[in-house]
Design a protein around this motif. Structure first.
Motif, PDB file in Angstrom:
ATOM      1  N   GLU A 166       0.752  -1.186  -0.155  1.00  0.00           N
ATOM      2  CA  GLU A 166      -0.016  -0.076  -0.070  1.00  0.00           C
ATOM      3  C   GLU A 166       1.022   1.309   0.136  1.00  0.00           C
ATOM      4  OE1 GLU A 166      -3.221   1.892  -0.920  1.00  0.00           O
ATOM      5  OE2 GLU A 166      -3.238  -0.410  -0.593  1.00  0.00           O
ATOM      6  N   ASP A 167       1.953   1.282   0.702  1.00  0.00           N
ATOM      7  CA  ASP A 167       2.764   2.311   0.908  1.00  0.00           C
ATOM      8  C   ASP A 167       3.515   2.681  -0.566  1.00  0.00           C
ATOM      9  OD1 ASP A 167       2.279   3.137   3.416  1.00  0.00           O
ATOM     10  OD2 ASP A 167       4.264   1.761   4.200  1.00  0.00           O
ATOM     11  N   LEU A 168       3.767   1.419  -1.273  1.00  0.00           N
ATOM     12  CA  LEU A 168       4.540   1.543  -2.638  1.00  0.00           C
ATOM     13  C   LEU A 168       3.544   2.061  -3.680  1.00  0.00           C
ATOM     14  CD1 LEU A 168       7.109   0.481  -3.625  1.00  0.00           C
ATOM     15  CD2 LEU A 168       6.109  -1.647  -4.133  1.00  0.00           C
ATOM     16  N   LYS A 169       2.276   1.696  -3.408  1.00  0.00           N
ATOM     17  CA  LYS A 169       1.208   2.161  -4.265  1.00  0.00           C
ATOM     18  C   LYS A 169       0.863   3.754  -3.989  1.00  0.00           C
ATOM     19  CE  LYS A 169      -1.596  -1.584  -5.307  1.00  0.00           C
ATOM     20  NZ  LYS A 169      -3.150  -2.310  -5.178  1.00  0.00           N
ATOM     21  N   GLN A 170       1.126   4.259  -2.912  1.00  0.00           N
ATOM     22  CA  GLN A 170       0.933   5.704  -2.655  1.00  0.00           C
ATOM     23  C   GLN A 170       2.223   6.171  -3.154  1.00  0.00           C
ATOM     24  OE1 GLN A 170       0.121   6.359   1.553  1.00  0.00           O
ATOM     25  NE2 GLN A 170       0.129   8.461   1.311  1.00  0.00           N
ATOM     26  N   ALA A 171       3.263   5.681  -2.978  1.00  0.00           N
ATOM     27  CA  ALA A 171       4.601   6.419  -3.519  1.00  0.00           C
ATOM     28  C   ALA A 171       4.410   6.624  -4.987  1.00  0.00           C
ATOM     29  CB  ALA A 171       5.543   5.713  -2.969  1.00  0.00           C
ATOM     30  N   SER A 172       4.023   5.584  -5.735  1.00  0.00           N
ATOM     31  CA  SER A 172       4.022   5.535  -6.826  1.00  0.00           C
ATOM     32  C   SER A 172       3.123   6.663  -7.621  1.00  0.00           C
ATOM     33  CB  SER A 172       3.702   4.201  -7.636  1.00  0.00           C
ATOM     34  OG  SER A 172       4.536   3.225  -7.183  1.00  0.00           O
ATOM     35  N   ARG A 173       1.827   6.805  -6.967  1.00  0.00           N
ATOM     36  CA  ARG A 173       0.805   7.581  -7.328  1.00  0.00           C
ATOM     37  C   ARG A 173       1.351   9.029  -7.070  1.00  0.00           C
ATOM     38  NH1 ARG A 173      -2.856   4.469  -3.992  1.00  0.00           N
ATOM     39  NH2 ARG A 173      -4.104   2.954  -5.115  1.00  0.00           N
ATOM     40  N   LEU A 174       2.049   9.440  -5.772  1.00  0.00           N
ATOM     41  CA  LEU A 174       2.433  10.563  -5.687  1.00  0.00           C
ATOM     42  C   LEU A 174       3.600  11.030  -6.833  1.00  0.00           C
ATOM     43  CD1 LEU A 174       2.565  12.893  -3.639  1.00  0.00           C
ATOM     44  CD2 LEU A 174       4.199  11.673  -1.985  1.00  0.00           C
ATOM     45  N   LEU A 175       4.322  10.141  -6.893  1.00  0.00           N
ATOM     46  CA  LEU A 175       5.442  10.526  -7.814  1.00  0.00           C
ATOM     47  C   LEU A 175       4.739  10.801  -9.146  1.00  0.00           C
ATOM     48  CD1 LEU A 175       8.509  10.373  -8.504  1.00  0.00           C
ATOM     49  CD2 LEU A 175       8.165   8.029  -9.463  1.00  0.00           C
ATOM     50  N   ILE A 176       3.786  10.110  -9.819  1.00  0.00           N
ATOM     51  CA  ILE A 176       3.102  10.417 -11.119  1.00  0.00           C
ATOM     52  C   ILE A 176       2.636  11.786 -10.875  1.00  0.00           C
ATOM     53  CG2 ILE A 176       1.368   9.836 -12.591  1.00  0.00           C
ATOM     54  CD1 ILE A 176       2.396   6.729 -11.655  1.00  0.00           C
ATOM     55  N   ARG A 177       1.787  11.866  -9.894  1.00  0.00           N
ATOM     56  CA  ARG A 177       1.011  13.317  -9.613  1.00  0.00           C
ATOM     57  C   ARG A 177       1.920  14.312  -9.590  1.00  0.00           C
ATOM     58  NH1 ARG A 177      -4.356  12.608  -8.263  1.00  0.00           N
ATOM     59  NH2 ARG A 177      -5.231  10.502  -7.695  1.00  0.00           N
ATOM     60  N   LYS A 178       2.984  14.158  -9.009  1.00  0.00           N
ATOM     61  CA  LYS A 178       3.872  15.303  -8.989  1.00  0.00           C
ATOM     62  C   LYS A 178       4.621  15.761 -10.464  1.00  0.00           C
ATOM     63  CE  LYS A 178       5.604  14.790  -4.339  1.00  0.00           C
ATOM     64  NZ  LYS A 178       6.911  14.611  -3.331  1.00  0.00           N
ATOM     65  N   LEU A 179       4.737  14.695 -11.125  1.00  0.00           N
ATOM     66  CA  LEU A 179       5.405  14.760 -12.259  1.00  0.00           C
ATOM     67  C   LEU A 179       4.224  15.453 -13.232  1.00  0.00           C
ATOM     68  CD1 LEU A 179       8.122  14.290 -13.697  1.00  0.00           C
ATOM     69  CD2 LEU A 179       7.186  12.125 -14.414  1.00  0.00           C
ATOM     70  N   TYR A 180       3.118  15.079 -13.305  1.00  0.00           N
ATOM     71  CA  TYR A 180       2.051  15.810 -14.123  1.00  0.00           C
ATOM     72  C   TYR A 180       1.843  17.179 -13.694  1.00  0.00           C
ATOM     73  CZ  TYR A 180      -0.081  12.262 -16.933  1.00  0.00           C
ATOM     74  OH  TYR A 180      -0.165  11.118 -17.967  1.00  0.00           O
ATOM     75  N   LEU A 181       1.948  17.437 -12.389  1.00  0.00           N
ATOM     76  CA  LEU A 181       1.937  18.862 -11.899  1.00  0.00           C
ATOM     77  C   LEU A 181       2.890  19.763 -12.162  1.00  0.00           C
ATOM     78  CD1 LEU A 181      -0.037  20.766  -9.864  1.00  0.00           C
ATOM     79  CD2 LEU A 181       1.267  20.052  -8.168  1.00  0.00           C
ATOM     80  N   LEU A 182       4.001  19.110 -12.118  1.00  0.00           N
ATOM     81  CA  LEU A 182       5.141  20.011 -12.726  1.00  0.00           C
ATOM     82  C   LEU A 182       5.063  20.417 -14.076  1.00  0.00           C
ATOM     83  CD1 LEU A 182       7.854  21.104 -12.121  1.00  0.00           C
ATOM     84  CD2 LEU A 182       8.996  19.163 -12.521  1.00  0.00           C
ATOM     85  N   MET A 183       4.776  19.447 -14.776  1.00  0.00           N
ATOM     86  CA  MET A 183       4.566  19.539 -16.464  1.00  0.00           C
ATOM     87  C   MET A 183       3.618  20.392 -16.816  1.00  0.00           C
ATOM     88  SD  MET A 183       6.989  17.683 -17.662  1.00  0.00           S
ATOM     89  CE  MET A 183       7.968  18.082 -16.131  1.00  0.00           C
ATOM     90  N   GLN A 184       2.350  20.437 -15.737  1.00  0.00           N
ATOM     91  CA  GLN A 184       1.322  21.607 -16.157  1.00  0.00           C
ATOM     92  C   GLN A 184       1.708  22.845 -16.047  1.00  0.00           C
ATOM     93  OE1 GLN A 184      -1.718  19.883 -13.835  1.00  0.00           O
ATOM     94  NE2 GLN A 184      -2.550  18.508 -15.271  1.00  0.00           N
ATOM     95  N   ASN A 185       2.802  22.804 -15.012  1.00  0.00           N
ATOM     96  CA  ASN A 185       3.063  24.476 -14.800  1.00  0.00           C
ATOM     97  C   ASN A 185       4.572  24.807 -15.176  1.00  0.00           C
ATOM     98  OD1 ASN A 185       1.015  25.208 -12.612  1.00  0.00           O
ATOM     99  ND2 ASN A 185       1.195  23.094 -12.157  1.00  0.00           N
ATOM    100  N   LEU A 186       5.159  24.122 -16.009  1.00  0.00           N
ATOM    101  CA  LEU A 186       6.274  24.690 -16.351  1.00  0.00           C
ATOM    102  C   LEU A 186       5.975  25.481 -17.906  1.00  0.00           C
ATOM    103  CD1 LEU A 186       8.891  21.674 -16.496  1.00  0.00           C
ATOM    104  CD2 LEU A 186       8.946  23.878 -15.024  1.00  0.00           C
ATOM    105  N   GLY A 187       6.725  26.573 -18.106  1.00  0.00           N
ATOM    106  CA  GLY A 187       6.560  27.210 -19.276  1.00  0.00           C
ATOM    107  C   GLY A 187       6.916  26.455 -20.663  1.00  0.00           C
TER     108      GLY A 187
END
Length: 282
Positions: free
Chosen positions: A124-145
């Protein structure tokens, strides 16, 4: 998308390969590199994931898929230490995936008949960490110029010299004879996206981009206040060391964030693709 349990090394490598494929797909999709036809759609909870597929109408996406498959080969053999891809000869944006391999095996708890990892990582921790990593990457890509229009994408694989045969090359790659430093175009900002550890593998993700693309990221307070160059970092990193990396440099040494001491005379083994992508974007 992810296995329910990680109790073997094979299950672990499957997870890491999927994380890598999802991450590269996210970056290429959000940065507008290939047409919609080059992606399939998968869902992770409420997150819609765009996954690269072999689109015969788009040679660029076909080539990227081959590059990822070559990295998979090196991952399975536990040779690759860094998977890097970037834009242009003088780098304007750089994505790094760092891999470590754990030699110790998980310990079996006989009383509870549960598999407990040496580093305390449960599914469960692994799934949570994986989701978090992907969400952060999407969030960063959405906000870069936006990137320049005249970009060319390329890739490098770096290896652990002590275990990798000198003549080894993954499918689709050749020996890289270019100088060790990458020249960065502009003022680079180094962002730690996160990391995931399975007990067998550790994958860290880092993005380096030009400072002028950071406006929206800074306005939305996506960067940790106690570290001006770090995205909030909450991965399950069982072996986190602070890595050297300056935001003031104009050249990025290929080994700038490795802990292994190679020595001044020992050149790190590096591969590059046999074929480069066509210039331009969709």
């Amino acid at each position: 998308v992810f296995p329910n349990k990680i109790v073997t090394e094979q299950q672990s490598v499957v997870l890491v390969k999927r994380l890598l494929a999802i991450s590269v797909s996210c970056i290429t999709y959000m940065r507008g590199l290939f047409p919609e036809s080059s992606y399939g759609t998968r869902y992770l909870d409420d997150l819609c994931l765009k996954i690269l597929r072999e689109d015969k109408s788009c040679l660029g996406s076909l080539q990227i898929v081959k590059w990822i498959q070559g990295c998979f080969d090196a991952l399975e053999r536990q040779y690759v230490s860094f998977f890097m891809f970037f834009f242009n000869g003088t780098v304007t944006e750089l994505y790094q995936f760092k891999f470590k391999y754990k030699k110790e095996l998980p310990q079996m708890d006989i009383i509870s008949n549960q598999m407990n990892f040496v580093n305390g990582v449960c599914s469960e921790d692994l799934k949570q960490a994986s989701r978090l990593l992907i969400r952060k990457l999407y969030l960063l890509m959405q906000n870069l110029g936006p990137l320049p229009n005249d970009i060319t994408l390329t890739m490098k694989l770096l290896y652990y010299n002590d275990v990798t045969p000198k003549d080894y090359q993954p499918p689709g790659f050749k020996e890289d004879d270019s100088p060790g430093d990458l020249l960065f175009d502009g003022d680079p900002v180094n962002l730690k996206v996160g990391s995931v550890s399975t007990g067998f593998h550790l994958m860290k993700v880092r993005v380096t981009t030009e400072k002028k693309r950071m406006g929206a990221v800074e306005q939305r307070n996506l960067i940790q206040k106690n570290g001006p160059t770090e995205i909030s970092h909450q991965g399950l990193d069982c072996d986190e060391e602070e890595e050297e990396g300056s935001t003031k440099i104009n050249s990025l040494n290929l080994a700038f964030s490795q802990e292994e001491v190679i020595g001044p005379k020992k050149k790190r083994k590096v591969s590059e693709p046999e074929e480069l992508l066509l210039e331009g974007r969709k």
